[in-house]
Design a protein around this motif. Sequence first.
Motif, mmCIF file in Angstrom:
data_model
loop_
_atom_site.group_PDB
_atom_site.id
_atom_site.type_symbol
_atom_site.label_atom_id
_atom_site.label_comp_id
_atom_site.label_asym_id
_atom_site.label_seq_id
_atom_site.Cartn_x
_atom_site.Cartn_y
_atom_site.Cartn_z
ATOM 1 N N ASP A 186 38.261 -0.334 -0.094
ATOM 2 C CA ASP A 186 38.784 -1.336 -0.479
ATOM 3 C C ASP A 186 38.606 -0.593 -1.925
ATOM 4 O OD1 ASP A 186 39.236 -3.635 -2.457
ATOM 5 O OD2 ASP A 186 37.536 -4.250 -1.006
ATOM 6 N N MET A 187 40.284 -0.229 -2.836
ATOM 7 C CA MET A 187 39.239 0.150 -4.351
ATOM 8 C C MET A 187 39.972 -1.037 -5.529
ATOM 9 S SD MET A 187 39.067 3.326 -3.371
ATOM 10 C CE MET A 187 39.547 4.280 -4.908
ATOM 11 N N THR A 188 39.677 -2.468 -5.303
ATOM 12 C CA THR A 188 39.897 -3.094 -6.377
ATOM 13 C C THR A 188 38.705 -3.997 -6.669
ATOM 14 O OG1 THR A 188 39.575 -5.740 -4.160
ATOM 15 C CG2 THR A 188 41.419 -4.162 -4.211
ATOM 16 N N GLN A 189 37.593 -3.234 -6.387
ATOM 17 C CA GLN A 189 36.439 -3.241 -6.924
ATOM 18 C C GLN A 189 35.557 -2.241 -8.241
ATOM 19 O OE1 GLN A 189 35.170 -6.297 -5.684
ATOM 20 N NE2 GLN A 189 37.464 -6.498 -4.993
ATOM 21 N N THR A 190 35.067 -2.308 -8.495
ATOM 22 C CA THR A 190 34.787 -1.496 -9.641
ATOM 23 C C THR A 190 33.974 0.132 -8.749
ATOM 24 O OG1 THR A 190 33.705 -3.339 -10.870
ATOM 25 C CG2 THR A 190 33.072 -0.601 -11.288
ATOM 26 N N LEU A 191 33.787 -0.623 -7.851
ATOM 27 C CA LEU A 191 32.699 0.626 -6.912
ATOM 28 C C LEU A 191 33.527 0.758 -5.340
ATOM 29 C CD1 LEU A 191 29.772 0.918 -7.359
ATOM 30 C CD2 LEU A 191 30.737 2.545 -7.685
ATOM 31 N N PRO A 192 34.379 1.924 -4.751
ATOM 32 C CA PRO A 192 34.629 1.729 -3.772
ATOM 33 C C PRO A 192 34.367 1.478 -2.469
ATOM 34 C CG PRO A 192 35.253 3.743 -5.198
ATOM 35 C CD PRO A 192 34.505 3.296 -6.116
ATOM 36 N N ARG A 193 34.575 0.697 -1.969
ATOM 37 C CA ARG A 193 34.203 -0.208 -0.554
ATOM 38 C C ARG A 193 34.607 0.391 0.884
ATOM 39 N NH1 ARG A 193 32.646 -5.938 1.128
ATOM 40 N NH2 ARG A 193 34.978 -6.464 0.749
ATOM 41 N N ILE A 194 33.766 0.761 1.909
ATOM 42 C CA ILE A 194 34.522 1.657 2.980
ATOM 43 C C ILE A 194 34.594 -0.132 3.711
ATOM 44 C CG2 ILE A 194 34.603 2.909 5.364
ATOM 45 C CD1 ILE A 194 33.966 4.981 3.157
ATOM 46 N N LEU A 195 35.710 -0.277 4.592
ATOM 47 C CA LEU A 195 36.070 -1.648 5.193
ATOM 48 C C LEU A 195 36.156 -1.132 7.118
ATOM 49 C CD1 LEU A 195 38.885 -3.430 3.192
ATOM 50 C CD2 LEU A 195 35.760 -3.569 2.830
ATOM 51 N N ARG A 196 36.152 0.239 6.538
ATOM 52 C CA ARG A 196 37.026 0.523 8.135
ATOM 53 C C ARG A 196 36.536 2.313 8.114
ATOM 54 N NH1 ARG A 196 42.271 0.407 11.647
ATOM 55 N NH2 ARG A 196 42.615 2.274 10.400
ATOM 56 N N LEU A 197 35.220 2.222 9.205
ATOM 57 C CA LEU A 197 34.816 4.010 8.982
ATOM 58 C C LEU A 197 35.774 4.913 9.767
ATOM 59 C CD1 LEU A 197 31.596 3.161 9.730
ATOM 60 C CD2 LEU A 197 32.125 4.594 7.941
ATOM 61 N N GLY A 198 35.669 6.099 9.394
ATOM 62 C CA GLY A 198 37.429 7.272 10.053
ATOM 63 C C GLY A 198 36.890 8.323 9.713
ATOM 64 N N LYS A 214 29.730 2.057 -1.074
ATOM 65 C CA LYS A 214 29.598 1.535 -0.204
ATOM 66 C C LYS A 214 30.252 1.248 1.385
ATOM 67 C CE LYS A 214 26.240 -0.631 -2.985
ATOM 68 N NZ LYS A 214 25.513 0.219 -3.656
ATOM 69 N N VAL A 215 29.498 1.166 2.368
ATOM 70 C CA VAL A 215 30.210 0.781 3.784
ATOM 71 C C VAL A 215 29.682 -1.159 3.427
ATOM 72 C CG1 VAL A 215 30.518 1.564 6.366
ATOM 73 C CG2 VAL A 215 29.777 3.216 4.121
ATOM 74 N N ALA A 216 30.520 -1.725 3.751
ATOM 75 C CA ALA A 216 30.859 -2.854 3.422
ATOM 76 C C ALA A 216 29.803 -3.367 4.968
ATOM 77 C CB ALA A 216 32.446 -3.602 3.618
ATOM 78 N N GLU A 217 29.017 -3.893 4.967
ATOM 79 C CA GLU A 217 28.279 -4.412 6.557
ATOM 80 C C GLU A 217 29.627 -5.183 7.274
ATOM 81 O OE1 GLU A 217 24.571 -5.633 6.071
ATOM 82 O OE2 GLU A 217 24.156 -3.935 4.950
ATOM 83 N N LYS A 316 24.400 10.601 9.595
ATOM 84 C CA LYS A 316 26.091 10.228 8.970
ATOM 85 C C LYS A 316 27.621 10.695 9.854
ATOM 86 C CE LYS A 316 24.656 7.677 5.581
ATOM 87 N NZ LYS A 316 26.361 6.760 5.983
ATOM 88 N N GLU A 317 27.424 11.578 10.483
ATOM 89 C CA GLU A 317 28.812 12.667 10.497
ATOM 90 C C GLU A 317 29.073 12.145 11.978
ATOM 91 O OE1 GLU A 317 26.154 15.882 10.981
ATOM 92 O OE2 GLU A 317 26.063 14.602 9.100
ATOM 93 N N TRP A 318 28.282 11.021 12.443
ATOM 94 C CA TRP A 318 28.814 10.772 13.699
ATOM 95 C C TRP A 318 29.038 9.052 13.414
ATOM 96 C CZ3 TRP A 318 30.066 12.633 18.210
ATOM 97 C CH2 TRP A 318 29.321 13.531 18.668
ATOM 98 N N ASP A 319 29.220 8.604 12.258
ATOM 99 C CA ASP A 319 29.055 7.041 11.996
ATOM 100 C C ASP A 319 29.996 6.386 12.784
ATOM 101 O OD1 ASP A 319 26.575 7.409 10.679
ATOM 102 O OD2 ASP A 319 27.272 6.742 8.789
ATOM 103 N N ALA A 320 31.715 7.074 12.289
ATOM 104 C CA ALA A 320 32.547 6.679 12.828
ATOM 105 C C ALA A 320 32.771 6.562 14.080
ATOM 106 C CB ALA A 320 34.131 7.531 12.091
ATOM 107 N N ILE A 321 32.572 7.350 14.621
ATOM 108 C CA ILE A 321 32.706 7.724 16.487
ATOM 109 C C ILE A 321 31.545 6.362 16.765
ATOM 110 C CG2 ILE A 321 31.670 8.584 18.034
ATOM 111 C CD1 ILE A 321 32.714 11.224 17.037
ATOM 112 N N ARG A 322 29.759 6.771 16.250
ATOM 113 C CA ARG A 322 29.465 5.858 16.752
ATOM 114 C C ARG A 322 29.379 4.115 16.631
ATOM 115 N NH1 ARG A 322 25.827 5.770 13.166
ATOM 116 N NH2 ARG A 322 25.191 7.937 13.972
ATOM 117 N N ASP A 323 30.383 3.650 15.345
ATOM 118 C CA ASP A 323 31.388 2.726 15.528
ATOM 119 C C ASP A 323 32.228 2.213 16.063
ATOM 120 O OD1 ASP A 323 32.219 0.566 13.141
ATOM 121 O OD2 ASP A 323 33.900 1.449 12.805
ATOM 122 N N ARG A 324 32.941 2.705 16.661
ATOM 123 C CA ARG A 324 33.781 2.702 18.144
ATOM 124 C C ARG A 324 33.201 2.573 19.030
ATOM 125 N NH1 ARG A 324 36.219 3.371 13.171
ATOM 126 N NH2 ARG A 324 37.770 3.732 12.921
#
Length: 334
Positions: A186-198, A214-217, A316-324
């Motif tokens: 999400d680039m619409t706020q002052t700081l970018p925020r990850i909505l879906r890890l990849g 940031k990563v959105a909770e 951290k490197e496994w974040d996107a895989i852990r999420d899925r």
Amino acid sequence: MKEIIRREMVMMVSGDIAQAVKILRDGGLVAFPTETVYGLGADARNEKAIGKIFAAKGRPLTHPLIVHLGEIAQLTDWACEIPPHAYQLAEACWPGSLTMILKKKQDVSSLVTGGQETIGLRIPNHPVALTLLKDFASGIVAPSANKFTHLSPTTAEAVQEELGANVDLILQGGSCAVGLESTIVDMTQTLPRILRLGMLSQQKIANILGMEVKVAESKVQAPRAPGMHHVHYAPLTPTYLMATEDLEKFISKLSFAESSVAVITHSDIVLANNHFIHHHLSSNIDQYAHNLYHTLRQLDHLHLKKIIIEKVPLSKEWDAIRDRLQKASAGRDL
Ligand code: TXA
Ligand code: MG
């Protein structure tokens, strides 16, 4: 529907892109490969065609679609108030597995954006997709080419299995190199925020932009944000996560009578029992991501009682895989 649009499933090679463009212009649906997963494409300016996507997937109308583009210059056709750091990220990552959320232009259909004032945009990195997008010369909306809540397809054959006769054409592009859906920022706020890890990581984005990312909770995400549906990206077979040490014990006790089980591992643990199906995915993260959905889909075909997946490292490197994996198992631990 014009005669060019065929109801039966046809596998196309990349030379048939002219036909795909014609189908899109006529308001049909074309599934195409990207480097992440296969997308189900329609003309992003044609509401009737977009409606067919929701019908084919069984997807609620409130879930917004990503508009795919062929070049950065097209951003201003779809988005407005684009901040300089969005261009910086686009230049560094596109074509690639990045989706940026920006403020939408007024003339973009609310069917694309699920009624929101923002729009998701991405330039995929696959020769078939890029040729299609350049020849079409406008935006193509494309969700992953699967039924709502199912696993995303990473081969043309998987698209056929998921959507069958609901697609007018499937462009063949082999197996997707990345294998997980794009990182949504999400680039619409002052700081970018990850909505879906990849597989494009938080760290990489932060390094490119030189700013905190940031990563959105999931708890604080808007209801329409990605992956909120708790059975997103799920195989049909009940799937569980298990820690490595528990897995060794569990498997050593597994009897032949209980053997309708598959185990997916990444580490080099030795499982001393052959009463089960074992898929060792790589301990290399990119390789693991590339193989994950394909493996789960193959296992689903076997109608087993359970799929058990070895928990992946907490790094951290496994974040996107852990999420899925969390989503595939609906948070179930064994
Ligand atoms: O890798 C990918 O992103 C693939 C390939 C085909 O490009 N596409 C994909 O699309 O995964 P889909 O529709 O399956 O997932 C897109 C996610 C959805 O969960 C949707 O909620 C989110 O993107 N999304 C789209 N537009 C959005 C917006 N304006 N604000 C927030 N989320 C948005
Ligand atoms: Mg999807």
